[in-house]
Design an enzyme around this catalytic site. Structure first.
Site, PDB file in Angstrom:
ATOM      1  N   HIS A   7       0.833  -1.240  -0.138  1.00 45.02           N
ATOM      2  CA  HIS A   7       0.217  -0.027   0.141  1.00 45.02           C
ATOM      3  C   HIS A   7       0.971   1.225  -0.118  1.00 45.02           C
ATOM      4  O   HIS A   7       1.979   1.108   0.341  1.00 45.02           O
ATOM      5  CB  HIS A   7      -0.903   0.040   1.245  1.00 45.02           C
ATOM      6  N   HIS A  79       3.788   7.122   3.631  1.00 42.20           N
ATOM      7  CA  HIS A  79       5.074   6.108   3.542  1.00 42.20           C
ATOM      8  C   HIS A  79       4.431   4.991   2.154  1.00 42.20           C
ATOM      9  O   HIS A  79       3.282   4.940   1.876  1.00 42.20           O
ATOM     10  CB  HIS A  79       5.290   5.425   4.833  1.00 42.20           C
ATOM     11  N   GLU A 130       7.579   1.062   5.066  1.00 38.76           N
ATOM     12  CA  GLU A 130       7.064  -0.002   5.875  1.00 38.76           C
ATOM     13  C   GLU A 130       7.418  -1.327   5.179  1.00 38.76           C
ATOM     14  O   GLU A 130       7.300  -1.373   4.029  1.00 38.76           O
ATOM     15  CB  GLU A 130       5.466   0.284   5.979  1.00 38.76           C
TER      16      GLU A 130
END
Ligand code: CO
Length: 134
Positions: A7, A79, A130
């Site tokens: 994502h 992010h 991440e």
């Protein structure tokens, strides 16, 4: 080592408004807001055919995105999340390569119920990364 883009997270000051933009203006499928107290954010998931977006807004007093929004009052890309097969092996390799893992270096359960870690943006082209166990 990194696999699929899981994502992209976009920090927003007003989650309802952001969800409406993605649902009504852009015609995407958006979830109801999900509070993630341990991460200090409330999240709306946007499902796209090939990946997801997460619209994240601060939750609580010491949200990790409060400073970001102070610098970016309209919101902005916060992010990107890449999948890895084995998060501990990935972490060990990254540390060996000299990358900085945020926090205490131990994976925490992320928004999708899977272990995640965050990597220092200064080590990755100015982008907070991440990694999530696939
Ligand atoms: Co994320």
């Amino acid at each position: 080592m990194i696999g699929r883009l899981n994502h992209v997270a976009i920090a927003v000051p007003d989650l309802e408004r952001a969800a409406a933009v993605y649902r009504d203006t852009l015609g995407a499928e958006v979830s109801a807001p999900v509070p993630l107290a341990e991460h200090g954010v409330t999240t709306v998931f946007v499902e796209l055919p090939n990946t997801k977006l997460e619209l994240i807004a601060p939750l609580g007093e010491s949200s990790p995105i409060a400073r970001f929004l102070a610098r970016n009052p309209d919101g902005g890309p916060h992010h990107v999340c890449y999948e890895v097969d084995d998060i501990r092996a990935a972490r060990d390799r990254l540390v060996e390569e000299g990358a900085r893992v945020l926090g205490d270096g131990e994976p925490r359960i992320g928004a999708h119920g899977k272990p995640v870690l965050f990597l220092h943006p200064k080590d990755f082209c100015g982008t907070l990364i991440e990694i999530e166990q696939a």
